[in-house]
Design a protein around this motif. Structure first.
Motif, mmCIF file in Angstrom:
data_model
loop_
_atom_site.group_PDB
_atom_site.id
_atom_site.type_symbol
_atom_site.label_atom_id
_atom_site.label_comp_id
_atom_site.label_asym_id
_atom_site.label_seq_id
_atom_site.Cartn_x
_atom_site.Cartn_y
_atom_site.Cartn_z
ATOM 1 N N VAL A 175 37.546 31.542 47.388
ATOM 2 C CA VAL A 175 36.519 30.499 47.393
ATOM 3 C C VAL A 175 35.745 30.538 48.701
ATOM 4 O O VAL A 175 34.515 30.431 48.708
ATOM 5 C CB VAL A 175 37.144 29.101 47.158
ATOM 6 N N GLU A 176 36.456 30.715 49.818
ATOM 7 C CA GLU A 176 35.780 30.818 51.112
ATOM 8 C C GLU A 176 34.802 31.981 51.134
ATOM 9 O O GLU A 176 33.680 31.858 51.615
ATOM 10 C CB GLU A 176 36.805 31.011 52.234
ATOM 11 N N LYS A 177 35.232 33.107 50.612
ATOM 12 C CA LYS A 177 34.411 34.319 50.661
ATOM 13 C C LYS A 177 33.277 34.300 49.632
ATOM 14 O O LYS A 177 32.149 34.682 49.946
ATOM 15 C CB LYS A 177 35.296 35.546 50.425
ATOM 16 N N LEU A 178 33.555 33.852 48.407
ATOM 17 C CA LEU A 178 32.590 33.939 47.310
ATOM 18 C C LEU A 178 31.779 32.667 47.107
ATOM 19 O O LEU A 178 30.747 32.700 46.431
ATOM 20 C CB LEU A 178 33.316 34.251 46.002
ATOM 21 N N GLY A 179 32.253 31.552 47.617
ATOM 22 C CA GLY A 179 31.639 30.270 47.322
ATOM 23 C C GLY A 179 32.105 29.796 45.955
ATOM 24 O O GLY A 179 32.709 30.545 45.187
ATOM 25 N N ALA A 180 31.829 28.544 45.647
ATOM 26 C CA ALA A 180 32.314 27.947 44.399
ATOM 27 C C ALA A 180 31.769 28.669 43.178
ATOM 28 O O ALA A 180 32.515 28.985 42.252
ATOM 29 C CB ALA A 180 31.960 26.470 44.354
ATOM 30 N N ASP A 181 30.468 28.942 43.152
ATOM 31 C CA ASP A 181 29.879 29.607 41.982
ATOM 32 C C ASP A 181 30.427 31.018 41.800
ATOM 33 O O ASP A 181 30.742 31.431 40.681
ATOM 34 C CB ASP A 181 28.356 29.662 42.096
ATOM 35 N N GLY A 182 30.550 31.745 42.885
ATOM 36 C CA GLY A 182 31.093 33.100 42.816
ATOM 37 C C GLY A 182 32.532 33.103 42.350
ATOM 38 O O GLY A 182 32.946 33.962 41.559
ATOM 39 N N PHE A 183 33.315 32.131 42.822
ATOM 40 C CA PHE A 183 34.713 32.034 42.418
ATOM 41 C C PHE A 183 34.829 31.734 40.920
ATOM 42 O O PHE A 183 35.612 32.362 40.211
ATOM 43 C CB PHE A 183 35.436 30.966 43.235
ATOM 44 N N LEU A 184 34.048 30.776 40.445
ATOM 45 C CA LEU A 184 34.083 30.460 39.008
ATOM 46 C C LEU A 184 33.655 31.657 38.176
ATOM 47 O O LEU A 184 34.212 31.903 37.100
ATOM 48 C CB LEU A 184 33.197 29.251 38.709
ATOM 49 N N ASN A 185 32.704 32.419 38.665
ATOM 50 C CA ASN A 185 32.282 33.645 37.977
ATOM 51 C C ASN A 185 33.446 34.635 37.888
ATOM 52 O O ASN A 185 33.661 35.265 36.849
ATOM 53 C CB ASN A 185 31.087 34.270 38.688
#
Length: 103
Positions: free
Chosen positions: A13-23
């Motif tokens: 989550v830290e690296k990808l952000g919330a949207d990236g993590f959900l993706n």
């Protein structure tokens, strides 16, 4: 079989952000799902178990994995159930979020 789960989700989550993590969670769901049914079934989980490194598990162990997240009791996981299960398995993701809620 003893499976050790290391929680990498907070770092993701830290690296990808919330949207990236959900993706990424959605990609994980698609990796494990039965393409015709659009669900993670016992058969699709067994078929794709090598991607998780758990290909030597028994049918009962796979059923147990499914039942852990099966909220509607149909014996499979839809995308929402899968995501809820992943968040439940990573309490570090939930704890900081709950501190932002003003009740």
């Amino acid at each position: 079989m003893n499976i050790v789960f290391e929680d990498f989700f907070p770092r993701m989550v830290e690296k990808l952000g919330a949207d990236g993590f959900l993706n990424e969670l959605c990609k994980g769901f698609r990796l494990l799902m039965d393409e015709e049914k659009g669900l993670i079934t016992l058969e699709s989980l067994k078929k794709n178990s090598a991607a998780l490194g758990v290909q030597n598990m028994s049918d009962d162990e796979f059923r147990s994995m499914l039942s852990e997240g099966d909220l509607d009791g149909d014996g499979s996981l839809d995308q929402m159930e899968f995501c809820v299960l992943m968040f439940r398995l990573s309490p570090h993701l939930i704890d900081p979020a709950t501190t932002c809620i003003n009740v």
